[in-house]
Structure formats: C-alpha cells, structure tokens
Design an enzyme around this catalytic site. Sequence first.
Site, PDB file in Angstrom:
ATOM      1  N   TYR A   1      13.389  35.057  23.807  1.00 43.60           N
ATOM      2  CA  TYR A   1      14.453  34.073  24.000  1.00 43.60           C
ATOM      3  C   TYR A   1      14.292  32.888  23.051  1.00 43.60           C
ATOM      4  O   TYR A   1      13.165  32.540  22.680  1.00 43.60           O
ATOM      5  CB  TYR A   1      14.433  33.547  25.439  1.00 43.60           C
ATOM      6  CG  TYR A   1      14.895  34.511  26.486  1.00 43.60           C
ATOM      7  CD1 TYR A   1      15.485  35.731  26.163  1.00 43.60           C
ATOM      8  CD2 TYR A   1      14.722  34.221  27.842  1.00 43.60           C
ATOM      9  CE1 TYR A   1      15.891  36.603  27.149  1.00 43.60           C
ATOM     10  CE2 TYR A   1      15.126  35.095  28.831  1.00 43.60           C
ATOM     11  CZ  TYR A   1      15.707  36.288  28.474  1.00 43.60           C
ATOM     12  OH  TYR A   1      16.114  37.157  29.459  1.00 43.60           O
TER      13      TYR A   1
ATOM     14  N   SER B   1      22.672  37.566  35.326  1.00 35.82           N
ATOM     15  CA  SER B   1      24.085  37.439  34.942  1.00 35.82           C
ATOM     16  C   SER B   1      25.022  37.614  36.141  1.00 35.82           C
ATOM     17  O   SER B   1      25.960  38.401  36.103  1.00 35.82           O
ATOM     18  CB  SER B   1      24.436  38.453  33.849  1.00 35.82           C
ATOM     19  OG  SER B   1      25.623  38.079  33.177  1.00 35.82           O
TER      20      SER B   1
ATOM     21  N   LEU C   1      27.351  35.814  37.200  1.00 40.72           N
ATOM     22  CA  LEU C   1      28.736  35.425  36.885  1.00 40.72           C
ATOM     23  C   LEU C   1      29.262  36.177  35.669  1.00 40.72           C
ATOM     24  O   LEU C   1      30.257  35.765  35.064  1.00 40.72           O
ATOM     25  CB  LEU C   1      28.817  33.915  36.651  1.00 40.72           C
ATOM     26  CG  LEU C   1      28.583  33.038  37.874  1.00 40.72           C
ATOM     27  CD1 LEU C   1      28.678  31.556  37.506  1.00 40.72           C
ATOM     28  CD2 LEU C   1      29.589  33.369  38.979  1.00 40.72           C
TER      29      LEU C   1
ATOM     30  N   GLY D   1      29.678  34.183  32.709  1.00 38.79           N
ATOM     31  CA  GLY D   1      30.663  33.122  32.891  1.00 38.79           C
ATOM     32  C   GLY D   1      32.074  33.614  33.096  1.00 38.79           C
ATOM     33  O   GLY D   1      32.959  32.828  33.447  1.00 38.79           O
TER      34      GLY D   1
ATOM     35  N   GLY E   1      35.860  31.925  35.866  1.00 38.00           N
ATOM     36  CA  GLY E   1      37.268  31.655  35.606  1.00 38.00           C
ATOM     37  C   GLY E   1      37.527  30.771  34.408  1.00 38.00           C
ATOM     38  O   GLY E   1      38.683  30.555  34.047  1.00 38.00           O
ATOM     39  N   LYS E   2      36.474  30.283  33.754  1.00 36.86           N
ATOM     40  CA  LYS E   2      36.714  29.310  32.673  1.00 36.86           C
ATOM     41  C   LYS E   2      37.426  29.922  31.477  1.00 36.86           C
ATOM     42  O   LYS E   2      38.126  29.217  30.739  1.00 36.86           O
ATOM     43  CB  LYS E   2      35.404  28.672  32.238  1.00 36.86           C
ATOM     44  CG  LYS E   2      34.371  29.611  31.648  1.00 36.86           C
ATOM     45  CD  LYS E   2      33.070  28.843  31.363  1.00 36.86           C
ATOM     46  CE  LYS E   2      31.974  29.746  30.824  1.00 36.86           C
ATOM     47  NZ  LYS E   2      30.708  28.999  30.631  1.00 36.86           N
TER      48      LYS E   2
END
Length: 305
Positions: free
Chosen positions: A54, A238, A240, A243, A247-248
Amino acid sequence: MSVPLFNLAPNLTVSRLCLGTMTFGEQNSLPQTLRLLDQAFDAGINFFDSAEMYPVPQRAETQGKSEEYFGQWVRKRKISRDRVVIATKVAGPSGQMSWIRDGPQCLDAKNITEAVDGSLKRLQMDHIDLYQIHWPDRYVPMFGETEYDPVRQFSSVPIEEQLDALGRAVDAGKIRYIGLSNETPYGVMKFLHFAENNVCYTKIISVQVNSYSLLCRTFDSGMAECCHHERIYLLGYSPLAMGILSGKYFASDGAPSDARLNLFKGVPWYCRKIWSSSCITCNRLCFESSSGGKYCVWGDQIMAA
C-alpha cells in the site's frame, strides 16, 4: 456512540469496524491521514489494516507509505502501543511490482521473513498484531474472477513452509496472530489442516476475502461454511464497493474530483448510474452510461481502480 468491541483472538480485543489504510500515501496526504486516524480513534476504532504494497494504485515511489504514515501517527500522538491493533500483509507473487523483493517471484520463507522485518521498520514498532498473506502463492480466481481455470496453475511454495516462517516470526515476538486474504475455501482448509497436524505451526484466525458488500456476496457460500465451523473471522473489505454504494457517484456533478473512481480511471468515468438490474450473483456491476448504453464491468477491473 463508541464503536463496539469484540475478541478476535485471546488477548486481542478489536473494534468491530477496522479502518483500512490503502489510500494513505497516495490519495491521502500525511496531514489528511493524521486527521482521518484521529477521527477514527476518537470514535472508538482501535483496529487498523495495512499492507506492505500500500497505497494503491501501487507504484515504487509510494510503496510502504501507508505503514509509514500509520507509524508516524502513533508516534506523533504518543499513543500507547497496547491501545491500537495493527494488521498488515505480505505481498504474494507478482510480475508487476518489481520494486518489492524483485516481484516477488514467490512467497517462500525468505520473502516472508524480509517482509515482516520491512513492515516493522516502516511502522517503527516491535510487533504486528495480525499478519496476513495478501494473496496465495498459487493460482486462484480473485479480484472479481469467479471461475477456476486449472490450466493457469503453477508450481507454488508449500503451505507448510509458509506456516513455518510465520510460526518463527510468532516465536520471535514479531507477530502475534496470522491470517489470510483473498483466499479460497480450499486454501483456508489446507492452512488449518497443516496447523492441526503440526504443533509447531500457528493456526490462522481470520481471512480477508474479496470485497464483501451488497454488490459482492461470494463469501456467503463455501467460505462462510468454512469460517463458521472452524471459528475463523471474516474481515470483509470494500463494504461500500469503493464508494459506489454511498451514492456519491450518482450526483449531478459526478462526485468530487478527488473521489477514487474519478482519480483512477479503472472504471469508465461516464458510467455513473448503477443499472437497476445490477448483477449481484455473478459478481459484476452493470452500468448505464449517459448515452443509454449498458455495460457490465467485471470486478477485477473495478478493483484495479
């Protein structure tokens, strides 16, 4: 309300939410990282996950920054080591990340030992609470792939050698517990089998499977049965879907410019609207573009973003 705690293992109490550090050092600067870690810690999160490769997207110039930033936060805030639980991971074979031990070509005892020492140096800590194999040293379908292709199998390092190297690190006090990531039910059971038949080997306590969310539920079949019967904890990442489920990306402006899928173009930028008949069971996302075209983007492309 503070995040609830539970026992991941004996003498290892963690928050039920774990903060991943995959963006620290690339998408997030050091000041942003310190602020995010402050907010998480103040909310009751004591569990943090990193990896030697990372941040992502991975490149030589930033490799290891996520671990370095986390270690700096602990020191700058003068946080007692026993108040945080740090998990990190060793990279498996990779023909692309040549800057990590020349590949690495394999995940043998030498690579594991070097990786543990490297992570400890970047974290500036004397031990790691949970050390995980990031992905197997053998061919398996992962990062969105769903079908096993036996033709792609290659000669791999024996699991016994990996368990022996991890056990030596445990005995040396460098790591406390071990886990797996991006594994299969077969792999989990093989690691457990060898540990059960050799008292010198350490048993795994957790597995990070491929992303687990409303759009990816592959854990819920064979892997769930393994973990239930063998008392192995799932660390689902993960949640979401990078992301998307927040809903963004549905906003008229297409989400902030620094949102992950806008910064890194692994997913077509014009695909903003998840089609109402999204294919969940086959582990892909179906999109509808502004022109009305419909697209199915496989999970490995999404993860590459």
